[in-house]
Design a protein around this motif. Structure first.
Motif, mmCIF file in Angstrom:
data_model
loop_
_atom_site.group_PDB
_atom_site.id
_atom_site.type_symbol
_atom_site.label_atom_id
_atom_site.label_comp_id
_atom_site.label_asym_id
_atom_site.label_seq_id
_atom_site.Cartn_x
_atom_site.Cartn_y
_atom_site.Cartn_z
ATOM 1 N N ALA A 61 35.168 5.373 27.564
ATOM 2 C CA ALA A 61 35.905 5.780 28.755
ATOM 3 C C ALA A 61 35.788 4.769 29.886
ATOM 4 O O ALA A 61 36.638 4.731 30.776
ATOM 5 C CB ALA A 61 35.409 7.144 29.233
ATOM 6 N N ASP A 62 34.745 3.937 29.874
ATOM 7 C CA ASP A 62 34.537 2.964 30.945
ATOM 8 C C ASP A 62 35.041 1.573 30.585
ATOM 9 O O ASP A 62 35.761 0.943 31.362
ATOM 10 C CB ASP A 62 33.055 2.895 31.312
ATOM 11 C CG ASP A 62 32.551 4.207 31.887
ATOM 12 O OD1 ASP A 62 33.161 4.707 32.849
ATOM 13 O OD2 ASP A 62 31.558 4.739 31.369
ATOM 14 N N THR A 63 34.691 1.086 29.400
ATOM 15 C CA THR A 63 35.072 -0.275 29.022
ATOM 16 C C THR A 63 36.381 -0.331 28.248
ATOM 17 O O THR A 63 36.923 -1.405 28.029
ATOM 18 C CB THR A 63 33.979 -0.923 28.154
ATOM 19 O OG1 THR A 63 33.931 -0.261 26.879
ATOM 20 C CG2 THR A 63 32.615 -0.823 28.815
ATOM 21 N N LEU A 64 36.869 0.838 27.806
ATOM 22 C CA LEU A 64 38.090 0.960 27.006
ATOM 23 C C LEU A 64 37.960 0.337 25.624
ATOM 24 O O LEU A 64 38.951 0.167 24.909
ATOM 25 C CB LEU A 64 39.296 0.363 27.749
ATOM 26 C CG LEU A 64 39.552 0.935 29.145
ATOM 27 C CD1 LEU A 64 40.802 0.307 29.747
ATOM 28 C CD2 LEU A 64 39.684 2.452 29.113
ATOM 29 N N GLN A 65 36.745 -0.012 25.225
ATOM 30 C CA GLN A 65 36.511 -0.569 23.893
ATOM 31 C C GLN A 65 36.667 0.521 22.834
ATOM 32 O O GLN A 65 36.155 1.627 22.982
ATOM 33 C CB GLN A 65 35.109 -1.164 23.812
ATOM 34 C CG GLN A 65 34.789 -1.840 22.494
ATOM 35 C CD GLN A 65 33.384 -2.409 22.488
ATOM 36 O OE1 GLN A 65 32.456 -1.806 23.009
ATOM 37 N NE2 GLN A 65 33.218 -3.576 21.906
ATOM 38 N N VAL A 66 37.396 0.219 21.766
ATOM 39 C CA VAL A 66 37.492 1.153 20.646
ATOM 40 C C VAL A 66 36.146 1.171 19.929
ATOM 41 O O VAL A 66 35.635 0.130 19.527
ATOM 42 C CB VAL A 66 38.613 0.750 19.674
ATOM 43 C CG1 VAL A 66 38.594 1.649 18.442
ATOM 44 C CG2 VAL A 66 39.975 0.842 20.358
ATOM 45 N N LEU A 67 35.564 2.359 19.800
ATOM 46 C CA LEU A 67 34.212 2.482 19.258
ATOM 47 C C LEU A 67 34.189 2.823 17.779
ATOM 48 O O LEU A 67 33.392 2.268 17.013
ATOM 49 C CB LEU A 67 33.437 3.549 20.041
ATOM 50 C CG LEU A 67 33.260 3.275 21.536
ATOM 51 C CD1 LEU A 67 32.569 4.452 22.209
ATOM 52 C CD2 LEU A 67 32.464 1.996 21.763
ATOM 53 N N MET A 68 35.036 3.737 17.345
ATOM 54 C CA MET A 68 35.002 4.160 15.950
ATOM 55 C C MET A 68 36.227 5.004 15.615
ATOM 56 O O MET A 68 36.988 5.399 16.502
ATOM 57 C CB MET A 68 33.741 4.978 15.659
ATOM 58 C CG MET A 68 33.671 6.308 16.386
ATOM 59 S SD MET A 68 32.273 7.340 15.856
ATOM 60 C CE MET A 68 32.736 7.716 14.161
ATOM 61 N N LEU A 69 36.383 5.262 14.322
ATOM 62 C CA LEU A 69 37.401 6.182 13.831
ATOM 63 C C LEU A 69 36.705 7.230 12.976
ATOM 64 O O LEU A 69 35.877 6.892 12.122
ATOM 65 C CB LEU A 69 38.441 5.439 12.993
ATOM 66 C CG LEU A 69 39.423 6.319 12.215
ATOM 67 C CD1 LEU A 69 40.365 7.033 13.174
ATOM 68 C CD2 LEU A 69 40.211 5.489 11.205
ATOM 69 N N GLY A 70 37.002 8.486 13.212
ATOM 70 C CA GLY A 70 36.439 9.566 12.407
ATOM 71 C C GLY A 70 37.509 10.605 12.159
ATOM 72 O O GLY A 70 38.661 10.452 12.580
ATOM 73 N N TYR A 71 37.138 11.673 11.461
ATOM 74 C CA TYR A 71 38.088 12.735 11.154
ATOM 75 C C TYR A 71 37.561 14.062 11.663
ATOM 76 O O TYR A 71 36.364 14.340 11.581
ATOM 77 C CB TYR A 71 38.349 12.806 9.644
ATOM 78 C CG TYR A 71 39.134 11.612 9.148
ATOM 79 C CD1 TYR A 71 40.517 11.660 9.050
ATOM 80 C CD2 TYR A 71 38.488 10.412 8.812
ATOM 81 C CE1 TYR A 71 41.249 10.553 8.625
ATOM 82 C CE2 TYR A 71 39.210 9.314 8.388
ATOM 83 C CZ TYR A 71 40.585 9.388 8.300
ATOM 84 O OH TYR A 71 41.304 8.300 7.891
ATOM 85 N N VAL A 72 38.457 14.871 12.195
ATOM 86 C CA VAL A 72 38.071 16.179 12.705
ATOM 87 C C VAL A 72 38.842 17.274 11.983
ATOM 88 O O VAL A 72 39.999 17.084 11.588
ATOM 89 C CB VAL A 72 38.314 16.304 14.226
ATOM 90 C CG1 VAL A 72 37.473 15.307 14.997
ATOM 91 C CG2 VAL A 72 39.788 16.133 14.567
ATOM 92 N N SER A 73 38.187 18.393 11.816
ATOM 93 C CA SER A 73 38.829 19.607 11.335
ATOM 94 C C SER A 73 39.006 20.529 12.539
ATOM 95 O O SER A 73 38.493 20.242 13.630
ATOM 96 C CB SER A 73 37.958 20.289 10.282
ATOM 97 O OG SER A 73 36.711 20.665 10.857
ATOM 98 N N ALA A 74 39.706 21.629 12.360
ATOM 99 C CA ALA A 74 39.861 22.581 13.452
ATOM 100 C C ALA A 74 38.493 23.076 13.908
ATOM 101 O O ALA A 74 38.246 23.245 15.108
ATOM 102 C CB ALA A 74 40.739 23.748 13.007
ATOM 103 N N GLU A 75 37.585 23.261 12.948
ATOM 104 C CA GLU A 75 36.243 23.750 13.276
ATOM 105 C C GLU A 75 35.440 22.706 14.046
ATOM 106 O O GLU A 75 34.760 23.019 15.020
ATOM 107 C CB GLU A 75 35.505 24.138 12.000
ATOM 108 C CG GLU A 75 34.152 24.791 12.238
ATOM 109 C CD GLU A 75 33.431 25.160 10.956
ATOM 110 O OE1 GLU A 75 32.330 25.738 11.047
ATOM 111 O OE2 GLU A 75 33.962 24.859 9.860
ATOM 112 N N SER A 76 35.526 21.435 13.612
ATOM 113 C CA SER A 76 34.751 20.392 14.297
ATOM 114 C C SER A 76 35.328 20.112 15.687
ATOM 115 O O SER A 76 34.593 19.803 16.624
ATOM 116 C CB SER A 76 34.707 19.105 13.472
ATOM 117 O OG SER A 76 35.956 18.444 13.463
#
Length: 206
Positions: free
Chosen positions: A31-46
């Protein structure tokens, strides 16, 4: 669109869970440096867990369970906002990392991911304010108080203006850099940040 901290049922139902068989890719950006940190996957529960605790929680495809980033290392991702793309099938998460994001110890899982240096410098200034390490120039500024910091900003502003009319580009850039740094310290001393100044400029631009 941005998802509220506690979104309505309609907001969650608008997400297209069908394309990825119940999972959505989530790109996490600092949120501060705007650097892309990672890619992950979310479910409705997560996603519901993420919104409930304020820390990024994914669905592990290999372990077939929910996992909160940093649950073992402590390097959590504190969520600031979540946005949805135009097809409602991908999330963009703005977060503040509590340590390295990558398991290798790197800031980002993407090698040489670009970032905003001034945003990172603002983070460092904030850390100096909290930790006050001895021998740090930034620490000495904070301990000198708001008047001392404001004085330094005034001095650097004058020196920048003089360099603009009487010195070369290298001198001007040096003075301008000093001014920007001291301005970051001044904003922090007042409980503000570079983001707050950006928000004012964005509002004026509309």
């Amino acid at each position: 669109m941005s998802i509220e901290v506690r979104p309505s049922a309609d907001a969650l139902q608008a997400l297209d869970w069908g394309k990825g068989e119940g999972l959505l890719p989530a790109v996490v950006q600092d949120a501060d440096t705007l650097q892309v940190l990672m890619l992950g996957y979310v479910s409705a529960e997560s996603l519901a867990a993420t919104l409930a605790i304020g820390q990024m929680t994914f669905f592990s495809r290999s372990k077939q369970r929910l996992w909160t980033k940093g649950e073992q290392s402590g390097n959590v991702l504190v969520v600031q906002s979540i946005s949805v793309d135009c097809d409602a099938d991908t999330l963009l998460v703005m977060a503040r990392p509590a340590g390295p994001t990558c398991h290798t110890g790197a800031e980002s899982c993407f090698d040489r991911a670009p970032k905003d240096f001034l945003g990172g410098l603002g983070q460092l200034v904030a850390m100096r304010d909290v930790q006050r390490p001895p021998g740090s120039y930034t620490t000495s500024l904070f301990e000198g108080g708001i008047r001392r910091i404001a004085q330094k900003v005034g001095e650097e502003g004058v020196e920048t203006a003089l360099a603009a009319v009487a010195q070369d580009d290298e001198a001007l850039l040096g003075e301008a850099s000093d001014l920007l740094y001291h301005l970051l310290v001044l904003l922090r001393a007042r409980g503000l940040s570079l983001d707050d100044a950006r928000a004012v400029l964005e509002k004026r631009h509309r």
